[in-house]
Design a protein around this motif. Structure first.
Motif, PDB file in Angstrom:
ATOM      1  N   GLU A   1       6.075  14.440  -9.796  1.00 34.97           N
ATOM      2  CA  GLU A   1       5.096  13.710 -10.611  1.00 34.97           C
ATOM      3  C   GLU A   1       5.466  12.250 -10.837  1.00 34.97           C
ATOM      4  OE1 GLU A   1       4.844  14.980 -14.678  1.00 34.97           O
ATOM      5  OE2 GLU A   1       6.926  15.690 -14.696  1.00 34.97           O
ATOM      6  N   HIS A   2       6.748  11.909 -10.740  1.00 38.22           N
ATOM      7  CA  HIS A   2       7.168  10.533 -10.960  1.00 38.22           C
ATOM      8  C   HIS A   2       7.133   9.689  -9.680  1.00 38.22           C
ATOM      9  CE1 HIS A   2       9.670  12.139 -14.577  1.00 38.22           C
ATOM     10  NE2 HIS A   2       8.392  12.007 -14.869  1.00 38.22           N
ATOM     11  N   VAL A   3       6.890  10.340  -8.542  1.00 34.67           N
ATOM     12  CA  VAL A   3       6.862   9.636  -7.260  1.00 34.67           C
ATOM     13  C   VAL A   3       5.409   9.384  -6.861  1.00 34.67           C
ATOM     14  CG1 VAL A   3       7.500   9.712  -4.820  1.00 34.67           C
ATOM     15  CG2 VAL A   3       9.050  10.653  -6.556  1.00 34.67           C
ATOM     16  N   GLU A   4       5.053   8.096  -6.729  1.00 39.35           N
ATOM     17  CA  GLU A   4       3.679   7.739  -6.383  1.00 39.35           C
ATOM     18  C   GLU A   4       3.368   8.001  -4.915  1.00 39.35           C
ATOM     19  OE1 GLU A   4       2.135   3.985  -8.017  1.00 39.35           O
ATOM     20  OE2 GLU A   4       4.109   3.717  -8.929  1.00 39.35           O
ATOM     21  N   GLY A   5       4.380   7.998  -4.082  1.00 37.51           N
ATOM     22  CA  GLY A   5       4.213   8.152  -2.647  1.00 37.51           C
ATOM     23  C   GLY A   5       5.287   7.364  -1.939  1.00 37.51           C
ATOM     24  N   VAL A   6       4.985   6.888  -0.743  1.00 44.21           N
ATOM     25  CA  VAL A   6       5.969   6.110   0.023  1.00 44.21           C
ATOM     26  C   VAL A   6       5.324   4.823   0.524  1.00 44.21           C
ATOM     27  CG1 VAL A   6       7.281   8.141   0.746  1.00 44.21           C
ATOM     28  CG2 VAL A   6       5.408   7.316   2.183  1.00 44.21           C
ATOM     29  N   ILE A   7       6.183   3.829   0.770  1.00 40.58           N
ATOM     30  CA  ILE A   7       5.744   2.581   1.395  1.00 40.58           C
ATOM     31  C   ILE A   7       6.525   2.387   2.684  1.00 40.58           C
ATOM     32  CG2 ILE A   7       5.062   1.429  -0.749  1.00 40.58           C
ATOM     33  CD1 ILE A   7       7.786  -0.074  -0.626  1.00 40.58           C
ATOM     34  N   ARG A   8       5.964   1.580   3.555  1.00 39.09           N
ATOM     35  CA  ARG A   8       6.690   1.194   4.765  1.00 39.09           C
ATOM     36  C   ARG A   8       7.091  -0.258   4.610  1.00 39.09           C
ATOM     37  NH1 ARG A   8       5.897   3.247  10.642  1.00 39.09           N
ATOM     38  NH2 ARG A   8       7.287   1.856  11.786  1.00 39.09           N
ATOM     39  N   LEU A   9       8.383  -0.504   4.538  1.00 39.08           N
ATOM     40  CA  LEU A   9       8.918  -1.855   4.395  1.00 39.08           C
ATOM     41  C   LEU A   9       9.699  -2.172   5.658  1.00 39.08           C
ATOM     42  CD1 LEU A   9       9.280  -4.347   2.588  1.00 39.08           C
ATOM     43  CD2 LEU A   9      11.337  -3.269   1.640  1.00 39.08           C
ATOM     44  N   ARG A  10       9.138  -3.076   6.453  1.00 38.93           N
ATOM     45  CA  ARG A  10       9.670  -3.304   7.787  1.00 38.93           C
ATOM     46  C   ARG A  10       9.705  -1.958   8.527  1.00 38.93           C
ATOM     47  NH1 ARG A  10      11.601  -7.250   4.462  1.00 38.93           N
ATOM     48  NH2 ARG A  10      13.333  -6.048   3.626  1.00 38.93           N
TER      49      ARG A  10
ATOM     50  N   ASP B   1       2.522  -6.574 -11.336  1.00 38.35           N
ATOM     51  CA  ASP B   1       3.472  -5.506 -11.010  1.00 38.35           C
ATOM     52  C   ASP B   1       4.379  -5.905  -9.848  1.00 38.35           C
ATOM     53  OD1 ASP B   1       2.063  -4.182 -12.924  1.00 38.35           O
ATOM     54  OD2 ASP B   1       1.709  -2.372 -11.733  1.00 38.35           O
ATOM     55  N   LYS B   2       5.577  -5.338  -9.855  1.00 42.31           N
ATOM     56  CA  LYS B   2       6.550  -5.583  -8.790  1.00 42.31           C
ATOM     57  C   LYS B   2       7.193  -4.272  -8.360  1.00 42.31           C
ATOM     58  CE  LYS B   2       6.275 -10.148  -8.925  1.00 42.31           C
ATOM     59  NZ  LYS B   2       5.708 -10.922  -7.786  1.00 42.31           N
ATOM     60  N   PHE B   3       7.702  -4.251  -7.154  1.00 44.43           N
ATOM     61  CA  PHE B   3       8.544  -3.160  -6.671  1.00 44.43           C
ATOM     62  C   PHE B   3       9.967  -3.696  -6.562  1.00 44.43           C
ATOM     63  CE2 PHE B   3       5.128  -0.655  -4.082  1.00 44.43           C
ATOM     64  CZ  PHE B   3       4.490  -0.315  -5.267  1.00 44.43           C
ATOM     65  N   ILE B   4      10.893  -3.059  -7.276  1.00 41.08           N
ATOM     66  CA  ILE B   4      12.312  -3.395  -7.137  1.00 41.08           C
ATOM     67  C   ILE B   4      12.894  -2.443  -6.095  1.00 41.08           C
ATOM     68  CG2 ILE B   4      14.556  -3.501  -8.277  1.00 41.08           C
ATOM     69  CD1 ILE B   4      13.134  -4.085 -10.899  1.00 41.08           C
TER      70      ILE B   4
ATOM     71  N   PRO C   1       0.836  -1.216   0.000  1.00 41.52           N
ATOM     72  CA  PRO C   1       0.000   0.000   0.000  1.00 41.52           C
ATOM     73  C   PRO C   1       0.865   1.258   0.000  1.00 41.52           C
ATOM     74  CG  PRO C   1      -0.811  -1.594   1.593  1.00 41.52           C
ATOM     75  CD  PRO C   1       0.506  -2.125   1.112  1.00 41.52           C
ATOM     76  N   ILE C   2       0.493   2.214  -0.839  1.00 36.78           N
ATOM     77  CA  ILE C   2       1.270   3.444  -0.996  1.00 36.78           C
ATOM     78  C   ILE C   2       0.556   4.596  -0.295  1.00 36.78           C
ATOM     79  CG2 ILE C   2       2.140   5.136  -2.658  1.00 36.78           C
ATOM     80  CD1 ILE C   2       2.390   2.874  -4.697  1.00 36.78           C
ATOM     81  N   THR C   3       1.329   5.332   0.471  1.00 36.41           N
ATOM     82  CA  THR C   3       0.821   6.554   1.096  1.00 36.41           C
ATOM     83  C   THR C   3       1.221   7.738   0.230  1.00 36.41           C
ATOM     84  OG1 THR C   3       1.022   5.609   3.312  1.00 36.41           O
ATOM     85  CG2 THR C   3       0.861   8.010   3.151  1.00 36.41           C
TER      86      THR C   3
ATOM     87  N   ILE D   1      10.124   4.199   2.332  1.00 36.84           N
ATOM     88  CA  ILE D   1      10.836   4.212   1.056  1.00 36.84           C
ATOM     89  C   ILE D   1       9.966   4.852  -0.021  1.00 36.84           C
ATOM     90  CG2 ILE D   1      11.908   2.750  -0.717  1.00 36.84           C
ATOM     91  CD1 ILE D   1      12.408   0.657   1.461  1.00 36.84           C
ATOM     92  N   PRO D   2      10.507   5.821  -0.771  1.00 39.14           N
ATOM     93  CA  PRO D   2       9.726   6.419  -1.863  1.00 39.14           C
ATOM     94  C   PRO D   2       9.540   5.434  -3.016  1.00 39.14           C
ATOM     95  CG  PRO D   2      11.978   7.248  -1.889  1.00 39.14           C
ATOM     96  CD  PRO D   2      11.852   6.419  -0.645  1.00 39.14           C
ATOM     97  N   VAL D   3       8.410   5.559  -3.701  1.00 34.94           N
ATOM     98  CA  VAL D   3       8.095   4.693  -4.840  1.00 34.94           C
ATOM     99  C   VAL D   3       8.144   5.527  -6.119  1.00 34.94           C
ATOM    100  CG1 VAL D   3       6.386   3.182  -5.910  1.00 34.94           C
ATOM    101  CG2 VAL D   3       6.615   3.245  -3.413  1.00 34.94           C
ATOM    102  N   VAL D   4       9.027   5.142  -7.039  1.00 31.66           N
ATOM    103  CA  VAL D   4       9.170   5.833  -8.316  1.00 31.66           C
ATOM    104  C   VAL D   4       8.501   5.000  -9.406  1.00 31.66           C
ATOM    105  CG1 VAL D   4      10.791   6.660 -10.065  1.00 31.66           C
ATOM    106  CG2 VAL D   4      11.308   6.980  -7.634  1.00 31.66           C
ATOM    107  N   ASN D   5       7.569   5.599 -10.110  1.00 37.76           N
ATOM    108  CA  ASN D   5       6.855   4.914 -11.189  1.00 37.76           C
ATOM    109  C   ASN D   5       7.690   5.046 -12.470  1.00 37.76           C
ATOM    110  OD1 ASN D   5       5.118   4.212 -13.329  1.00 37.76           O
ATOM    111  ND2 ASN D   5       3.320   4.678 -12.069  1.00 37.76           N
ATOM    112  N   LEU D   6       8.366   3.960 -12.859  1.00 36.33           N
ATOM    113  CA  LEU D   6       9.247   4.033 -14.027  1.00 36.33           C
ATOM    114  C   LEU D   6       8.474   4.239 -15.319  1.00 36.33           C
ATOM    115  CD1 LEU D   6      12.101   1.433 -13.349  1.00 36.33           C
ATOM    116  CD2 LEU D   6      12.193   3.923 -13.242  1.00 36.33           C
TER     117      LEU D   6
END
Length: 301
Positions: free
Chosen positions: A54-63, A87-90, A45-47, A67-72
């Motif tokens: 514009e290229h950043v969807e938001g952030v995730i909490r991993l453990r 879809d995957k997150f690298i 889930p993305i906050t 971490i910011p999420v960049v939509n390639l």
């Protein structure tokens, strides 16, 4: 594939090989160096982040990390995913920060030589502006993306800064001659500007390790003494990477005395040993330009 399987990852140093994770965005195939990848996960889930890039969807909490999420797909101006369930997150680490790159699917890991990677031509447009190399394999071609540029475009503070060097105060001009192997034209210009500000004017740039090596091995003993005092090298470069260049310098009787500084976004605790094994005199993570200057002062000052 929840965790990146690392048992087959290259353990040797200076082989001029790399392993790349292949992934897809739309109908296009791209690659990322395994050394940048910490894990590959299903989307979390993305906050959203108000007023974000514009290229950043938001952030995730991993453990315990945010971490910011960049939509390639947005970065590369490609369509959104048609099958979001694939879809995957690298999760990548570069320039001492972690980023989740949102891709449409991940295929497999390929082990290749840097000689199989060609630099895009100056005339290339579109996606090629984010590309450091074209990977040529028998069954396919893929683009090796410039993830550092993607991150710096979003947040310029993660890049090299002349202002950081100015904070060192007035600098004396140095007559030391430095050979620099760096494939990014943007980083070559930034290095030129920042090192000039630091007092280092006698710089000779090469687009990859192979060109730098061909220059160095062409020199006589007297020419080496008159033309080179130190070598700075990136790691990721088409044709010959920085680890292989360092190894060849340290194996040469004429060149082994030259200090070699590896300046790369790939420097991390996990990977530091690779540079040690090939004989690097220092290893500094981009964008720590002040640390680079201080290291140069120590090695050739």
């Amino acid at each position: 594939m929840n965790q990146l399987e690392k048992q087959g990852i290259l353990l040797e140093s200076g082989t001029n090989e790399l392993e790349i994770v292949m992934f897809q965005i739309g109908n296009n195939t791209f690659g990322i160096n395994v050394l940048k990848v910490r894990e590959i996960i299903n989307p979390l889930p993305i906050t959203g982040t108000p007023n974000g890039h514009e290229h950043v969807e938001g952030v995730i909490r991993l453990r315990e990390e945010v971490i910011p999420v960049v939509n390639l797909a947005k970065v590369l101006h490609l369509p959104d995913s048609e099958n979001p369930e694939q879809d995957k997150f690298i999760i990548a680490e570069l320039n001492k920060m972690k980023v989740a790159f949102h891709v449409h699917s991940v295929s497999r890991i390929h082990r290749i030589s840097w000689e199989q990677i060609e630099k895009p031509s100056e005339l290339s447009q579109g996606n090629m502006g984010h590309t450091i190399g074209i990977v040529k394999m028998e069954e396919m071609m893929a683009l090796l993306l410039d993830f550092e540029k993607i991150v710096v475009d979003i947040n310029p503070d993660t890049g090299l800064s002349v202002e950081r060097v100015k904070a060192l105060g007035v600098r004396q001009r140095s007559d030391k001659r430095i050979v620099i192997a760096e494939d990014s034209a943007i980083l070559r210009k930034l290095l030129q500007d920042t090192l000039h500000e630091a007092g280092y004017d006698r710089l000779q740039f090469f687009e990859n390790g192979k060109s730098a090596w061909e220059f160095l091995q062409s020199l006589t003993k007297d020419e080496i003494e008159n033309k080179v005092d130190l070598v700075i090298t990136d790691i990721e470069m088409p044709l010959m990477d920085g680890h292989h260049l360092t190894l060849k310098i340290k194996e040469s009787q004429l060149l082994e005395h030259l200090p070699v500084v590896i300046f790369s976004s790939l420097i991390s605790t996990d990977l530091f040993h690779k540079g040690e094994k090939v004989g690097a005199n220092a290893q500094i993570s981009k964008p720590e330009i002040v640390q680079l200057v201080e290291t140069l002062d120590q090695l050739v000052g």
